[in-house]
Design an enzyme around this catalytic site. Structure first.
Site, PDB file in Angstrom:
ATOM      1  N   PRO A 267       6.106   1.838   6.057  1.00 55.48           N
ATOM      2  CA  PRO A 267       5.049   0.942   6.482  1.00 55.48           C
ATOM      3  C   PRO A 267       3.771   1.100   5.682  1.00 55.48           C
ATOM      4  CG  PRO A 267       5.293   2.786   7.993  1.00 55.48           C
ATOM      5  CD  PRO A 267       6.008   3.116   6.744  1.00 55.48           C
ATOM      6  N   GLU A 268       3.172  -0.034   5.377  1.00 53.72           N
ATOM      7  CA  GLU A 268       1.839  -0.058   4.797  1.00 53.72           C
ATOM      8  C   GLU A 268       0.898  -0.581   5.879  1.00 53.72           C
ATOM      9  OE1 GLU A 268       1.750  -1.839   0.876  1.00 53.72           O
ATOM     10  OE2 GLU A 268       3.902  -1.652   0.710  1.00 53.72           O
TER      11      GLU A 268
ATOM     12  N   ARG B 173       6.659   4.730  -9.148  1.00 56.17           N
ATOM     13  CA  ARG B 173       6.959   3.650  -8.217  1.00 56.17           C
ATOM     14  C   ARG B 173       7.343   2.386  -8.961  1.00 56.17           C
ATOM     15  NH1 ARG B 173       4.384   4.601  -3.553  1.00 56.17           N
ATOM     16  NH2 ARG B 173       6.252   3.653  -2.705  1.00 56.17           N
TER      17      ARG B 173
ATOM     18  N   LYS C 220      -3.010   4.185   6.975  1.00 56.05           N
ATOM     19  CA  LYS C 220      -1.619   4.098   7.420  1.00 56.05           C
ATOM     20  C   LYS C 220      -1.345   5.027   8.605  1.00 56.05           C
ATOM     21  CE  LYS C 220      -0.208   3.101   2.673  1.00 56.05           C
ATOM     22  NZ  LYS C 220       0.385   3.683   1.455  1.00 56.05           N
TER      23      LYS C 220
END
Length: 291
Positions: free
Chosen positions: A2-3, A281, A59
């Site tokens: 989750p962001e 990433r 977050k």
DNA sequence: ATACCGACCTGTCAGC
DNA sequence: TGCTGACAGGTCGGTA
């Protein structure tokens, strides 16, 4: 997993469901990886406390707790602690329970009778009879308790002014995407929303932050907030297994213009979307629309 | 100070 | 069917 938009969606659902409820008891599993505070401290801090509010900081999910001191001790036979005058015990004591979901963490509110899922690391029994459970297969998530005033650092992307935003990147030689992912600068932006914001701003992920004009940073400031707001409105992005506190999937993945679209045509110019690895990433961009 | 890179973990999926 | 490797929404610590 989750962001910011996913955490925001989860937090809203959790607040609706558990604010006002109280934690009666806590069970913690045997895996130490998710625990940033000792298990006993987490259990003692939660037990007997009322959940006043559930909110978000970057977050992180923050549970504001309040309860009488020592409320977790009594129950069986004890009348307070050794008959001492309990002036302090009557004071409301506040604390915060901090949950970071990492990549695969989930918090679910469910009936106590529901079968316990694999990788369940914490169960809080609530006064209402339901349970709040933390589940996390990869164990990148983190649980901790805090006395109050929890501050993960960084600024909230939805609250930062344009001038503040531009100042964050001044003099930074790091690629702009790395800066966007740096939680000590902006808190809450992750891999998906960094790629999507940079696409909408027309900036390549590898551009050095310090080399970007004020005008372009101003545009990035707008696109970051636009992307996050749209994503929140759609309940976040569900890529594989993300669901909110009510088990609902988000729909922002249908709006992704570059993330996860390697080789597919840019929705603006039909150029094939590229994928590169930056700071470990996956990073997606259109080589024609982004410079 | 800064920036890559692997490590931390498990699960899933594509390819052979 | 099963093995292998790549990959996954996040962060941290070590090393150059």
């Amino acid at each position: 997993m989750p962001e910011l938009p996913e955490v925001e969606t989860i937090v809203r659902g959790l607040h609706t469901r558990v604010a006002g409820d109280a934690v009666e008891s806590v069970w913690i599993g045997s895996r130490p990886q998710p625990l940033k505070s000792p298990a006993g401290v987490i259990a003692r801090t939660l037990e007997g406390k009322q959940i006043v509010r559930v909110h978000r900081a970057g977050k992180h999910i923050v549970f504001d707790l309040e309860g009488a001191t020592g409320a977790s001790q009594p129950k069986k036979g004890g009348r307070g602690v050794r008959g001492q005058p309990r002036q302090a015990a009557s004071l409301r004591q506040s604390a915060q329970w901090i949950v970071h979901l990492g990549m695969t963490g989930r918090l679910v509110v469910c009936d106590a009778a529901l079968e316990i899922a694999k990788h369940t690391h914490l169960i809080a029994k609530l006064a209402s009879g339901r349970e709040l459970r933390f589940i996390d297969p990869r164990m990148f998530g983190k649980l901790s308790v805090h006395a109050g005033g929890f501050d993960p650092g960084g600024v909230e992307p939805l609250e930062v002014s344009e001038a503040q935003f531009i100042a964050l990147f001044r003099g930074r030689k790091t690629p702009i995407k790395s800066a966007l992912l740096n939680q000590k600068l902006l808190r809450g932006v992750g891999n998906i929303y960094a790629d999507e914001s940079l696409f909408r701003a027309g900036i390549r992920p590898r551009r050095r932050a310090a080399a970007i004009t004020r005008e372009q940073l101003g545009k990035l400031h707008r696109t970051v907030r636009e992307v996050l707001r749209e994503a929140i409105a759609l309940g976040g992005s569900s890529i594989s297994d993300y669901v909110d506190a009510d088990g609902e999937e988000g729909f922002f993945q249908l709006q992704h213009r570059v993330y996860g679209r390697e080789g597919e045509p840019c929705l603006v110019c039909r150029t094939a979307i590229r994928r590169i690895v930056l700071a470990g990433r996956s990073s997606h961009y259109c080589s024609k629309c982004q410079k």
